[in-house]
Scaffold this active site. Structure first.
Site, PDB file in Angstrom:
ATOM      1  N   LYS A 188      -8.517   6.903   6.340  1.00  0.00           N
ATOM      2  CA  LYS A 188      -7.364   6.144   5.847  1.00  0.00           C
ATOM      3  C   LYS A 188      -7.838   4.976   4.995  1.00  0.00           C
ATOM      4  CE  LYS A 188      -3.797   7.286   9.135  1.00  0.00           C
ATOM      5  NZ  LYS A 188      -2.957   6.865  10.257  1.00  0.00           N
ATOM      6  N   THR A 215       1.348  10.328   4.041  1.00  0.00           N
ATOM      7  CA  THR A 215       0.624  11.425   3.380  1.00  0.00           C
ATOM      8  C   THR A 215      -0.647  11.800   4.138  1.00  0.00           C
ATOM      9  OG1 THR A 215      -0.232   9.684   2.001  1.00  0.00           O
ATOM     10  CG2 THR A 215       1.426  11.117   0.999  1.00  0.00           C
ATOM     11  N   ASP A 238       0.881  -1.170   0.000  1.00  0.00           N
ATOM     12  CA  ASP A 238       0.000   0.000   0.000  1.00  0.00           C
ATOM     13  C   ASP A 238       0.925   1.228   0.000  1.00  0.00           C
ATOM     14  OD1 ASP A 238      -2.358   1.631   0.453  1.00  0.00           O
ATOM     15  OD2 ASP A 238      -1.712   1.780   2.543  1.00  0.00           O
ATOM     16  N   LEU A 239       0.394   2.399  -0.348  1.00  0.00           N
ATOM     17  CA  LEU A 239       1.250   3.591  -0.429  1.00  0.00           C
ATOM     18  C   LEU A 239       1.125   4.478   0.823  1.00  0.00           C
ATOM     19  CD1 LEU A 239       3.077   5.503  -2.158  1.00  0.00           C
ATOM     20  CD2 LEU A 239       0.967   6.522  -3.010  1.00  0.00           C
ATOM     21  N   ASP A 240      -0.064   5.092   0.961  1.00  0.00           N
ATOM     22  CA  ASP A 240      -0.277   6.059   2.051  1.00  0.00           C
ATOM     23  C   ASP A 240      -0.247   5.356   3.402  1.00  0.00           C
ATOM     24  OD1 ASP A 240      -1.024   8.568   0.476  1.00  0.00           O
ATOM     25  OD2 ASP A 240      -2.423   7.118  -0.346  1.00  0.00           O
ATOM     26  N   SER A 300      -2.717   0.595  -4.230  1.00  0.00           N
ATOM     27  CA  SER A 300      -3.178   1.768  -3.476  1.00  0.00           C
ATOM     28  C   SER A 300      -4.515   2.282  -3.983  1.00  0.00           C
ATOM     29  CB  SER A 300      -2.128   2.879  -3.613  1.00  0.00           C
ATOM     30  OG  SER A 300      -2.646   4.111  -3.187  1.00  0.00           O
ATOM     31  N   ALA A 301      -5.290   2.896  -3.081  1.00  0.00           N
ATOM     32  CA  ALA A 301      -6.562   3.515  -3.483  1.00  0.00           C
ATOM     33  C   ALA A 301      -6.343   4.893  -4.097  1.00  0.00           C
ATOM     34  CB  ALA A 301      -7.473   3.650  -2.264  1.00  0.00           C
ATOM     35  N   GLU A 354       0.016  -3.354   4.609  1.00  0.00           N
ATOM     36  CA  GLU A 354      -1.126  -2.425   4.708  1.00  0.00           C
ATOM     37  C   GLU A 354      -1.208  -1.739   6.074  1.00  0.00           C
ATOM     38  OE1 GLU A 354      -3.767  -0.851   3.864  1.00  0.00           O
ATOM     39  OE2 GLU A 354      -4.021  -1.435   1.787  1.00  0.00           O
ATOM     40  N   ASP A 355      -1.624  -0.472   6.081  1.00  0.00           N
ATOM     41  CA  ASP A 355      -1.808   0.226   7.360  1.00  0.00           C
ATOM     42  C   ASP A 355      -3.287   0.417   7.695  1.00  0.00           C
ATOM     43  OD1 ASP A 355      -2.232   2.203   5.330  1.00  0.00           O
ATOM     44  OD2 ASP A 355      -2.094   3.726   6.906  1.00  0.00           O
ATOM     45  N   LYS A 362     -11.143  -1.063  -1.435  1.00  0.00           N
ATOM     46  CA  LYS A 362     -10.850  -1.954  -0.314  1.00  0.00           C
ATOM     47  C   LYS A 362     -11.986  -1.758   0.704  1.00  0.00           C
ATOM     48  CE  LYS A 362      -5.917  -0.858  -0.902  1.00  0.00           C
ATOM     49  NZ  LYS A 362      -4.763  -0.145  -0.358  1.00  0.00           N
TER      50      LYS A 362
END
Ligand code: G6P
Ligand code: MG
Length: 233
Positions: free
Chosen positions: A45, A17, A9-11, A114-115, A169-170, A145
């Protein structure tokens, strides 16, 4: 040779971010007379841009026309991008680069899941874009997601079976998406929030090379919590 797919995942996993999303959403919410707190930001998030604005409007008891809705989405994103444009490699979260380099060295497949519709510019700003074999982001999916679509597309692009993929994933929704996809879910964050994850680490500094080796060789398996304990202690 063992080859696994590692989907990030990115953020909140690669970069933080959330603080920029917070500033941009707060400015926008306040401009239409709606309060917006850090606690509410937490609830956004992993949530898509459209759904985030819908939630903010619901919290503030506001309704907008379709045109106004689209205009506010654009304003929020322009403001968010003004922060993104100032990002550089110093904003990569601890030991993310080290982990990526370790996996590349071991000839593993790496994808982004990522979303965000801003994933590519963000990865370019922090100079990590070239490390990913596949990018799946908010522009590629129709279902958010916890639907597993984003990760299943990632596995397909890497030419690997879902059960040979590992997701970092966070967000709770992201962990659930990885589980539904039958991938090993690794939560990055707090244990009490991400308890549905197969394994949980506060950040990448806590992840040992032995654990990563175990994921690659297959000795670290889905839902094998005992194995996690023995490898990390
Ligand atoms: C991630 C973030 C969310 C954000 C979403 C869409 O999932 O955690 O907070 O709303 O991406 O991001 P975007 O960059 O497309 O607005
Ligand atoms: Mg995230």
């Amino acid at each position: 040779m063992h080859k696994k797919g590692f989907i990030f995942d990115l953020d909140g996993v690669i970069v933080d971010t959330a603080k920029y999303h917070f500033l941009a959403w707060k400015k926008l919410a306040n401009s239409i007379g709606v309060d917006f707190s850090e606690v509410q930001n937490e609830q956004l998030k992993g949530v898509s841009r459209v759904r985030s604005l819908e939630k903010i409007l619901a919290w503030g008891n506001k309704t907008l026309s379709e045109d106004e809705f689209m205009k506010l989405m654009g304003l929020k994103n322009d403001d968010y991008l003004s922060y993104i444009n100032k990002m550089d490699a110093s904003e990569i979260l601890p030991d993310v680069s080290k982990t990526l380099d370790f996996l590349i060295e071991k000839k593993q497949a790496i994808a982004l899941g990522s979303a965000s519709k801003n994933a590519t510019p963000i990865l370019q700003k922090v100079n990590l874009f070239h490390k990913f074999q596949a990018i799946v982001d908010g522009n590629d999916v129709s279902k958010a997601k916890p639907d597993p679509e984003v990760f299943l597309i990632g596995a397909k692009l890497l030419d690997l079976k879902p059960e040979d993929c590992i997701v970092f994933e966070d967000s709770v929704a992201g962990v659930q998406a990885a589980n539904v996809a039958n991938m090993i879910s690794i939560g990055i964050g707090e244990k009490d929030v991400l308890r549905e994850a197969d394994y949980i680490f506060k950040d990448f500094t806590e992840m040992s090379p032995a654990f990563l080796e175990g994921l690659i060789s297959g000795t670290v398996k889905k839902n094998n919590k005992e194995n996690n304990l023995s490898i990390n202690n």
